[in-house]
Design a protein around this motif. Sequence first.
Motif, PDB file in Angstrom:
ATOM      1  N   VAL A  18      12.253  10.520  -0.970  1.00 12.71           N
ATOM      2  CA  VAL A  18      10.885  10.330  -0.467  1.00 12.71           C
ATOM      3  C   VAL A  18       9.858  10.716  -1.532  1.00 12.71           C
ATOM      4  O   VAL A  18       8.850  10.032  -1.731  1.00 12.71           O
ATOM      5  CB  VAL A  18      10.661  11.188   0.809  1.00 12.71           C
ATOM      6  N   THR A  21       8.144   9.092  -5.627  1.00 13.08           N
ATOM      7  CA  THR A  21       6.885   8.402  -5.946  1.00 13.08           C
ATOM      8  C   THR A  21       5.665   9.263  -5.608  1.00 13.08           C
ATOM      9  O   THR A  21       4.534   8.773  -5.610  1.00 13.08           O
ATOM     10  CB  THR A  21       6.811   7.089  -5.136  1.00 13.08           C
ATOM     11  N   TYR A  81       0.125   7.646   2.862  1.00  7.91           N
ATOM     12  CA  TYR A  81       1.232   7.590   3.836  1.00  7.91           C
ATOM     13  C   TYR A  81       2.530   7.971   3.141  1.00  7.91           C
ATOM     14  O   TYR A  81       2.724   7.718   1.950  1.00  7.91           O
ATOM     15  CB  TYR A  81       1.362   6.187   4.470  1.00  7.91           C
ATOM     16  N   PHE A  83       6.747   8.500   4.545  1.00  2.00           N
ATOM     17  CA  PHE A  83       7.643   8.466   5.709  1.00  2.00           C
ATOM     18  C   PHE A  83       9.044   8.946   5.356  1.00  2.00           C
ATOM     19  O   PHE A  83       9.493   8.790   4.208  1.00  2.00           O
ATOM     20  CB  PHE A  83       7.698   7.045   6.293  1.00  2.00           C
ATOM     21  N   TRP A  88      12.157   3.995   6.894  1.00  2.00           N
ATOM     22  CA  TRP A  88      11.537   2.963   6.053  1.00  2.00           C
ATOM     23  C   TRP A  88      11.923   1.572   6.554  1.00  2.00           C
ATOM     24  O   TRP A  88      13.004   1.381   7.148  1.00  2.00           O
ATOM     25  CB  TRP A  88      12.013   3.110   4.609  1.00  2.00           C
ATOM     26  N   GLY A  89      11.052   0.614   6.273  1.00  2.00           N
ATOM     27  CA  GLY A  89      11.357  -0.792   6.540  1.00  2.00           C
ATOM     28  C   GLY A  89      11.176  -1.209   7.997  1.00  2.00           C
ATOM     29  O   GLY A  89      11.633  -2.267   8.394  1.00  2.00           O
ATOM     30  N   GLY A  91       7.976  -1.102   9.442  1.00  2.00           N
ATOM     31  CA  GLY A  91       6.556  -1.406   9.661  1.00  2.00           C
ATOM     32  C   GLY A  91       5.712  -0.187  10.008  1.00  2.00           C
ATOM     33  O   GLY A  91       4.535  -0.322  10.355  1.00  2.00           O
ATOM     34  N   ALA A  93       4.610   2.452   8.095  1.00  2.00           N
ATOM     35  CA  ALA A  93       3.519   2.771   7.165  1.00  2.00           C
ATOM     36  C   ALA A  93       2.377   1.775   7.337  1.00  2.00           C
ATOM     37  O   ALA A  93       1.197   2.143   7.286  1.00  2.00           O
ATOM     38  CB  ALA A  93       4.036   2.765   5.723  1.00  2.00           C
ATOM     39  N   THR A  94       2.733   0.520   7.558  1.00  2.00           N
ATOM     40  CA  THR A  94       1.692  -0.497   7.775  1.00  2.00           C
ATOM     41  C   THR A  94       0.907  -0.170   9.042  1.00  2.00           C
ATOM     42  O   THR A  94      -0.332  -0.257   9.058  1.00  2.00           O
ATOM     43  CB  THR A  94       2.341  -1.895   7.900  1.00  2.00           C
ATOM     44  N   THR A 117      -1.178   3.881  -6.253  1.00  2.00           N
ATOM     45  CA  THR A 117       0.222   4.254  -6.351  1.00  2.00           C
ATOM     46  C   THR A 117       0.760   3.893  -7.720  1.00  2.00           C
ATOM     47  O   THR A 117       0.079   3.251  -8.520  1.00  2.00           O
ATOM     48  CB  THR A 117       1.039   3.567  -5.230  1.00  2.00           C
ATOM     49  N   ASN A 121       5.905   1.179  -7.402  1.00  2.00           N
ATOM     50  CA  ASN A 121       6.054   1.402  -5.955  1.00  2.00           C
ATOM     51  C   ASN A 121       5.652   0.133  -5.185  1.00  2.00           C
ATOM     52  O   ASN A 121       4.557   0.028  -4.613  1.00  2.00           O
ATOM     53  CB  ASN A 121       5.229   2.620  -5.511  1.00  2.00           C
ATOM     54  N   ARG A 126       2.701  -3.243  -1.065  1.00  2.00           N
ATOM     55  CA  ARG A 126       2.794  -4.234   0.017  1.00  2.00           C
ATOM     56  C   ARG A 126       2.086  -3.706   1.280  1.00  2.00           C
ATOM     57  O   ARG A 126       1.376  -4.457   1.957  1.00  2.00           O
ATOM     58  CB  ARG A 126       4.275  -4.525   0.294  1.00  2.00           C
ATOM     59  N   LYS A 130      -1.059  -5.429   3.164  1.00  2.00           N
ATOM     60  CA  LYS A 130      -1.019  -5.791   4.591  1.00  2.00           C
ATOM     61  C   LYS A 130      -2.130  -5.100   5.385  1.00  2.00           C
ATOM     62  O   LYS A 130      -2.537  -5.598   6.429  1.00  2.00           O
ATOM     63  CB  LYS A 130       0.360  -5.463   5.177  1.00  2.00           C
TER      64      LYS A 130
HETATM   65  C1  LIG Z   1       6.021   3.370   0.728  1.00  2.00           C
HETATM   66  C2  LIG Z   1       6.433   3.675   2.161  1.00  2.00           C
HETATM   67  C3  LIG Z   1       5.323   4.513   2.801  1.00  2.00           C
HETATM   68  C4  LIG Z   1       6.613   2.370   2.938  1.00  2.00           C
HETATM   69  O1  LIG Z   1       6.883   2.701   4.284  1.00  2.00           O
HETATM   70  P1  LIG Z   1       7.541   1.669   5.305  1.00  2.00           P
HETATM   71  O2  LIG Z   1       7.342   2.228   6.680  1.00  2.00           O
HETATM   72  O3  LIG Z   1       8.906   1.331   4.865  1.00  2.00           O
HETATM   73  O4  LIG Z   1       6.580   0.410   5.088  1.00  2.00           O
HETATM   74  P2  LIG Z   1       6.504  -0.903   5.994  1.00  2.00           P
HETATM   75  O5  LIG Z   1       7.820  -1.116   6.663  1.00  2.00           O
HETATM   76  O6  LIG Z   1       5.291  -0.802   6.852  1.00  2.00           O
HETATM   77  O7  LIG Z   1       6.214  -2.042   4.910  1.00  2.00           O
HETATM   78  C5  LIG Z   1       6.944  -2.092   3.706  1.00  2.00           C
HETATM   79  C6  LIG Z   1       6.738  -3.458   3.075  1.00  2.00           C
HETATM   80  O8  LIG Z   1       7.092  -3.375   1.702  1.00  2.00           O
HETATM   81  C7  LIG Z   1       8.117  -4.342   1.424  1.00  2.00           C
HETATM   82  N1  LIG Z   1       8.938  -3.778   0.379  1.00  2.00           N
HETATM   83  C8  LIG Z   1       9.912  -2.859   0.468  1.00  2.00           C
HETATM   84  N2  LIG Z   1      10.380  -2.587  -0.756  1.00  2.00           N
HETATM   85  C9  LIG Z   1       9.672  -3.321  -1.643  1.00  2.00           C
HETATM   86  C10 LIG Z   1       9.675  -3.464  -3.053  1.00  2.00           C
HETATM   87  N3  LIG Z   1      10.516  -2.762  -3.826  1.00  2.00           N
HETATM   88  N4  LIG Z   1       8.789  -4.309  -3.609  1.00  2.00           N
HETATM   89  C11 LIG Z   1       7.927  -5.025  -2.865  1.00  2.00           C
HETATM   90  N5  LIG Z   1       7.871  -4.938  -1.504  1.00  2.00           N
HETATM   91  C12 LIG Z   1       8.739  -4.089  -0.917  1.00  2.00           C
HETATM   92  C13 LIG Z   1       8.821  -4.528   2.756  1.00  2.00           C
HETATM   93  O9  LIG Z   1       9.540  -5.736   2.777  1.00  2.00           O
HETATM   94  C14 LIG Z   1       7.612  -4.525   3.693  1.00  2.00           C
HETATM   95  O10 LIG Z   1       6.868  -5.730   3.596  1.00  2.00           O
HETATM   96  P3  LIG Z   1       7.054  -6.917   4.689  1.00  2.00           P
HETATM   97  O11 LIG Z   1       6.700  -6.306   6.023  1.00  2.00           O
HETATM   98  O12 LIG Z   1       6.087  -7.957   4.238  1.00  2.00           O
HETATM   99  O13 LIG Z   1       8.487  -7.333   4.633  1.00  2.00           O
HETATM  100  C15 LIG Z   1       7.763   4.469   2.217  1.00  2.00           C
HETATM  101  O14 LIG Z   1       8.711   3.802   1.441  1.00  2.00           O
HETATM  102  C16 LIG Z   1       7.639   5.898   1.729  1.00  2.00           C
HETATM  103  O15 LIG Z   1       7.303   6.794   2.506  1.00  2.00           O
HETATM  104  N6  LIG Z   1       7.919   6.099   0.424  1.00  2.00           N
HETATM  105  C17 LIG Z   1       7.841   7.431  -0.161  1.00  2.00           C
HETATM  106  C18 LIG Z   1       6.420   7.952  -0.212  1.00  2.00           C
HETATM  107  C19 LIG Z   1       5.475   6.982  -0.880  1.00  2.00           C
HETATM  108  O16 LIG Z   1       5.799   6.336  -1.877  1.00  2.00           O
HETATM  109  N7  LIG Z   1       4.258   6.903  -0.313  1.00  2.00           N
HETATM  110  C20 LIG Z   1       3.228   6.095  -0.877  1.00  2.00           C
HETATM  111  C21 LIG Z   1       2.622   6.792  -2.015  1.00  2.00           C
HETATM  112  S1  LIG Z   1       1.203   5.894  -2.608  1.00  2.00           S
END
Ligand SMILES: CC(C)(COP(=O)(O)OP(=O)(O)OC[C@H]1O[C@@H](n2cnc3c(N)ncnc32)[C@H](O)[C@@H]1OP(=O)(O)O)[C@@H](O)C(=O)NCCC(=O)NCCS
Length: 166
Positions: A18, A21, A81, A83, A88-89, A91, A93-94, A117, A121, A126, A130
Amino acid sequence: MGAEDLDDLTRLHLDARVMATMGGVRSPAETTEWLGRQVDHWRQHGFGLWMARDRATGQFVGRGGLHHVEIDGRNEIEVGYCFRAEFWGRGLATELARASVRIAFTELRLPELVCFTLPTNGASQRVMQKAGFRYERDLVYKDLPHVFYCLNASAWQATAGDRFAC
Ligand SMILES: CC(C)(COP(=O)(O)OP(=O)(O)OC[C@H]1O[C@@H](n2cnc3c(N)ncnc32)[C@H](O)[C@@H]1OP(=O)(O)O)[C@@H](O)C(=O)NCCC(=O)NCCS
């Protein structure tokens, strides 16, 4: 977010996947200090970061929301955000980013929000897209390259109907 959330946040901040990044894992002491700053932020500004929980079970899934940040000497309000990896994956965070944007522009009447970010990342970028953010520029933050996204209230209002149709 308050003192009662310390254990959930400590576990989240100890997960290397987690935090990869987010500047790396944080020790329990660092999380205690970090949480103190978040509680102060709420007191000072009347908004801040929320804990995100599963509606059905109450299980902690992540955190995020609105907070002040200084970028290149300018005070900005960021949507952030983070998570638990198991969630993850789905929706989430969106959902949280969109709710944060809606509250910022409708209830708090803020003029503009930012998100940034690491360029690597892709998932975070994404989520930004969104939620309606647009890439503005590259920047260096805490000695690392970042991509910087913005969204202003009028641009959001122009498209809010589309974004919240679901
Ligand atoms: C970044 C993070 C918040 C995303 O959370 P999440 O709940 O998985 O996000 P969502 O499911 O709402 O959306 C993720 C989107 O990114 C897309 N995605 C996933 N990995 C990807 C990648 N490597 N490149 C591009 N898009 C990617 C998914 O397909 C999805 O898009 P879609 O709905 O169009 O298919 C989560 O991975 C996280 O907590 N990471 C660690 C902390 C972090 O990096 N926070 C942000 C710091 S700025």
